[in-house]
Design a protein around this motif. Sequence first.
Motif, PDB file in Angstrom:
ATOM      1  N   LEU A 185       0.826  -1.216   0.000  1.00 17.33           N
ATOM      2  CA  LEU A 185       0.000   0.000   0.000  1.00 17.33           C
ATOM      3  C   LEU A 185       0.855   1.259   0.000  1.00 17.33           C
ATOM      4  O   LEU A 185       0.551   2.225  -0.722  1.00 17.33           O
ATOM      5  CB  LEU A 185      -0.943  -0.015   1.217  1.00 17.33           C
ATOM      6  N   ARG A 186       1.904   1.282   0.793  1.00 18.72           N
ATOM      7  CA  ARG A 186       2.786   2.449   0.803  1.00 18.72           C
ATOM      8  C   ARG A 186       3.415   2.657  -0.576  1.00 18.72           C
ATOM      9  O   ARG A 186       3.487   3.790  -1.079  1.00 18.72           O
ATOM     10  CB  ARG A 186       3.875   2.291   1.865  1.00 18.72           C
ATOM     11  N   HIS A 187       3.864   1.570  -1.187  1.00 18.00           N
ATOM     12  CA  HIS A 187       4.515   1.653  -2.495  1.00 18.00           C
ATOM     13  C   HIS A 187       3.543   2.152  -3.565  1.00 18.00           C
ATOM     14  O   HIS A 187       3.859   3.091  -4.322  1.00 18.00           O
ATOM     15  CB  HIS A 187       5.056   0.270  -2.859  1.00 18.00           C
ATOM     16  N   MET A 188       2.363   1.562  -3.617  1.00 21.81           N
ATOM     17  CA  MET A 188       1.434   1.910  -4.692  1.00 21.81           C
ATOM     18  C   MET A 188       0.800   3.281  -4.468  1.00 21.81           C
ATOM     19  O   MET A 188       0.528   4.007  -5.432  1.00 21.81           O
ATOM     20  CB  MET A 188       0.369   0.827  -4.814  1.00 21.81           C
ATOM     21  N   ALA A 189       0.568   3.645  -3.207  1.00 24.42           N
ATOM     22  CA  ALA A 189       0.042   4.989  -2.943  1.00 24.42           C
ATOM     23  C   ALA A 189       1.060   6.043  -3.369  1.00 24.42           C
ATOM     24  O   ALA A 189       0.687   7.106  -3.893  1.00 24.42           O
ATOM     25  CB  ALA A 189      -0.289   5.131  -1.462  1.00 24.42           C
ATOM     26  N   GLY A 190       2.344   5.736  -3.165  1.00 23.54           N
ATOM     27  CA  GLY A 190       3.382   6.671  -3.615  1.00 23.54           C
ATOM     28  C   GLY A 190       3.393   6.813  -5.126  1.00 23.54           C
ATOM     29  O   GLY A 190       3.545   7.925  -5.655  1.00 23.54           O
ATOM     30  N   GLN A 191       3.232   5.707  -5.821  1.00 23.22           N
ATOM     31  CA  GLN A 191       3.211   5.766  -7.283  1.00 23.22           C
ATOM     32  C   GLN A 191       2.018   6.570  -7.802  1.00 23.22           C
ATOM     33  O   GLN A 191       2.138   7.322  -8.771  1.00 23.22           O
ATOM     34  CB  GLN A 191       3.173   4.352  -7.859  1.00 23.22           C
ATOM     35  N   LEU A 192       0.861   6.392  -7.149  1.00 23.50           N
ATOM     36  CA  LEU A 192      -0.359   7.075  -7.590  1.00 23.50           C
ATOM     37  C   LEU A 192      -0.508   8.469  -6.988  1.00 23.50           C
ATOM     38  O   LEU A 192      -1.426   9.207  -7.358  1.00 23.50           O
ATOM     39  CB  LEU A 192      -1.591   6.242  -7.219  1.00 23.50           C
ATOM     40  N   LYS A 193       0.393   8.804  -6.032  1.00 21.80           N
ATOM     41  CA  LYS A 193       0.261  10.054  -5.269  1.00 21.80           C
ATOM     42  C   LYS A 193      -1.151  10.143  -4.672  1.00 21.80           C
ATOM     43  O   LYS A 193      -1.847  11.157  -4.793  1.00 21.80           O
ATOM     44  CB  LYS A 193       0.564  11.272  -6.146  1.00 21.80           C
ATOM     45  N   ALA A 194      -1.535   9.039  -4.036  1.00 19.39           N
ATOM     46  CA  ALA A 194      -2.908   8.899  -3.541  1.00 19.39           C
ATOM     47  C   ALA A 194      -2.939   8.747  -2.023  1.00 19.39           C
ATOM     48  O   ALA A 194      -1.977   8.268  -1.411  1.00 19.39           O
ATOM     49  CB  ALA A 194      -3.570   7.675  -4.183  1.00 19.39           C
ATOM     50  N   ARG A 195      -4.058   9.165  -1.446  1.00 19.23           N
ATOM     51  CA  ARG A 195      -4.341   8.844  -0.049  1.00 19.23           C
ATOM     52  C   ARG A 195      -4.807   7.386   0.029  1.00 19.23           C
ATOM     53  O   ARG A 195      -5.156   6.783  -0.987  1.00 19.23           O
ATOM     54  CB  ARG A 195      -5.407   9.776   0.517  1.00 19.23           C
ATOM     55  N   LEU A 196      -4.818   6.872   1.237  1.00 21.65           N
ATOM     56  CA  LEU A 196      -5.178   5.471   1.427  1.00 21.65           C
ATOM     57  C   LEU A 196      -6.506   5.344   2.167  1.00 21.65           C
ATOM     58  O   LEU A 196      -6.780   6.086   3.123  1.00 21.65           O
ATOM     59  CB  LEU A 196      -4.090   4.737   2.207  1.00 21.65           C
ATOM     60  N   LEU A 197      -7.319   4.393   1.724  1.00 20.83           N
ATOM     61  CA  LEU A 197      -8.604   4.073   2.343  1.00 20.83           C
ATOM     62  C   LEU A 197      -8.636   2.571   2.605  1.00 20.83           C
ATOM     63  O   LEU A 197      -8.544   1.772   1.669  1.00 20.83           O
ATOM     64  CB  LEU A 197      -9.758   4.467   1.415  1.00 20.83           C
ATOM     65  N   LEU A 198      -8.733   2.197   3.874  1.00 18.46           N
ATOM     66  CA  LEU A 198      -8.858   0.794   4.247  1.00 18.46           C
ATOM     67  C   LEU A 198     -10.321   0.496   4.552  1.00 18.46           C
ATOM     68  O   LEU A 198     -10.958   1.198   5.336  1.00 18.46           O
ATOM     69  CB  LEU A 198      -7.993   0.470   5.469  1.00 18.46           C
ATOM     70  N   LEU A 199     -10.830  -0.544   3.910  1.00 16.03           N
ATOM     71  CA  LEU A 199     -12.239  -0.921   4.061  1.00 16.03           C
ATOM     72  C   LEU A 199     -12.329  -2.331   4.641  1.00 16.03           C
ATOM     73  O   LEU A 199     -12.408  -3.317   3.915  1.00 16.03           O
ATOM     74  CB  LEU A 199     -12.944  -0.893   2.701  1.00 16.03           C
ATOM     75  N   PRO A 200     -12.310  -2.461   5.985  1.00 13.72           N
ATOM     76  CA  PRO A 200     -12.589  -3.782   6.553  1.00 13.72           C
ATOM     77  C   PRO A 200     -14.051  -4.136   6.311  1.00 13.72           C
ATOM     78  O   PRO A 200     -14.948  -3.364   6.659  1.00 13.72           O
ATOM     79  CB  PRO A 200     -12.277  -3.599   8.042  1.00 13.72           C
ATOM     80  N   LEU A 201     -14.291  -5.292   5.706  1.00 16.42           N
ATOM     81  CA  LEU A 201     -15.649  -5.703   5.343  1.00 16.42           C
ATOM     82  C   LEU A 201     -16.226  -6.516   6.486  1.00 16.42           C
ATOM     83  O   LEU A 201     -15.760  -7.624   6.777  1.00 16.42           O
ATOM     84  CB  LEU A 201     -15.620  -6.488   4.035  1.00 16.42           C
ATOM     85  N   VAL A 202     -17.239  -5.972   7.144  1.00 10.80           N
ATOM     86  CA  VAL A 202     -17.630  -6.452   8.468  1.00 10.80           C
ATOM     87  C   VAL A 202     -18.970  -7.169   8.513  1.00 10.80           C
ATOM     88  O   VAL A 202     -19.477  -7.452   9.589  1.00 10.80           O
ATOM     89  CB  VAL A 202     -17.634  -5.282   9.474  1.00 10.80           C
ATOM     90  N   ALA A 203     -19.565  -7.478   7.372  1.00 13.60           N
ATOM     91  CA  ALA A 203     -20.796  -8.280   7.382  1.00 13.60           C
ATOM     92  C   ALA A 203     -20.398  -9.740   7.204  1.00 13.60           C
ATOM     93  O   ALA A 203     -19.899 -10.120   6.150  1.00 13.60           O
ATOM     94  CB  ALA A 203     -21.742  -7.837   6.274  1.00 13.60           C
TER      95      ALA A 203
END
Length: 526
Positions: free
Chosen positions: A173-191
């Motif tokens: 995630l750190r690597h790919m967010a750096g490449q995309l210059k993107a913020r990170l969103l984690l979505l734990p799927l809880v159902a």
Amino acid sequence: MTAQAKADLPADLIGVPSLTLDDTQLGDLELLLSGAFAPLAGFMGTADVTAVIDHGTLADGTPWPVPVTLDVAPGAVPGDAPHVVLADPEGTPLALLEIAERSEISASRRGRHAEGARLTRIAGPVTGLREPEHGPFRRLMPRPAQARAGFGGAPVLAYATRGPVHSRQIGQLRHMAGQLKARLLLLPLVAGPAEVVTRPEALIRAVLAAAANLPAGTVVIPGPLARRAPQAEAGPERELAARALVAGAFGASHLMVDGADAAAVPGASGGDGLAIPVVRAGDWAYDRVAEVWRPLALIEAGTERADLSPGELADLLDAGAEIPAWFTPPAVARELRRARPPRAERGFVVFLTGLSGSGKSTIARNLADILAERGDRRVSLLDGDLVRRLLSAGLTFSREDRDLNIARIGFVATEVARHGGIAICAPIAPYAAARARVREMVSEVGDFLLIHVATPLEVCEARDRKGLYAKARAGIIGQFTGISDPYEEPLDADLVIDTSTMTREQATEAVLGMLTSGGWLPAAQG
């Protein structure tokens, strides 16, 4: 519906029938009401379901990954009712469903109902009556529009997961967010149950612990997207598309996938047929020389270390072994140990099932006595006859009441296991579906061990100290298991015992041996 829930209803809805939703249905309802499932305005009817299964679109041609349906037991909603109030398990009214269509279906082989069971599918638009307000970490669950506004249109890389996030995913995630210059969103799927940690709140805690190792500004939003059964209408590609749909609704511009999920990405571009582009993380491994996770291509051959599988991680936790520091951050490891303590410290249920006179109650009492003598674990004995007097007074021997009796036993046993105790249950429990429901309940909080006391009918009948078989043969007692009612032999028993071929002491020792070899009990001291 409770009196308080009725008071919360608008006056013109008093008297409208109410339907209590399960976790999957509640998750779908929340995604519908929040706008995460836009443009859907309610539960699908036949035309939309058929189009989704056959073409991956709604009936109007809008791309759509999975059916979103409301399937209930026949008679759960009166046949002439034009509306139904949808409520949570506490009876709180959440939404009003305008019934536009009813159809009869058969339960799928992987649904919560027995395969082939007849169900009623109710379809129509839903209108929210109140915002969901209960459940752990509700503060982390904004509406999709609020989440999108918070990101302000910036690139956002999402990762949707049903399991904890470990060092490999953190590096990716750190690597790919750096490449995309993107913020990170984690979505734990809880159902539904989470991988390894089972409970949704435990999954959220583990993901929050992992997020502390990601760039500032990383956002964690639990999403109630239920896992669809792996059938033709909801295979891996459809599951991935559903994740992309929900991630996009909460503001993601890209969705990262790794491992087995990467194989489900359609098309070479990673975006064909999906709500947002999907990016593959690629093959990563732990570099034992550099002591970092990195792409496999950058690691000298022979110095790489593969990730632990969920099964390997579960085995370490069950045994109380140390979680390797290279595998996951210490804070995540602590959450894993909290959520899945070693078997020797974990609550569990020993569920003995068999015909009347099979010896299950004798084994249960012997086992409870031995554990009480040891004194190192809290033990509750839920014997069939005792339970009928205290928990299930007034119930008959109809299938419905028998199932209710087993459900009540299962509820109490689950609460014992939830708090680290041992529950020993000894009902006849003749029906596989009722036993499966108890296993499902218990498995959310501890371990469930099914023991089939498979003593032959003729031996049970010869014992017949209470004269029950004789009365059943004479027609004095109706609906008697083994005589006038069926006993569905377990196909999923953890242990099978025939007390016609062993003493009660040997039978009890067989159970103790299973518990000891499996790690639930320490070896007895001489």
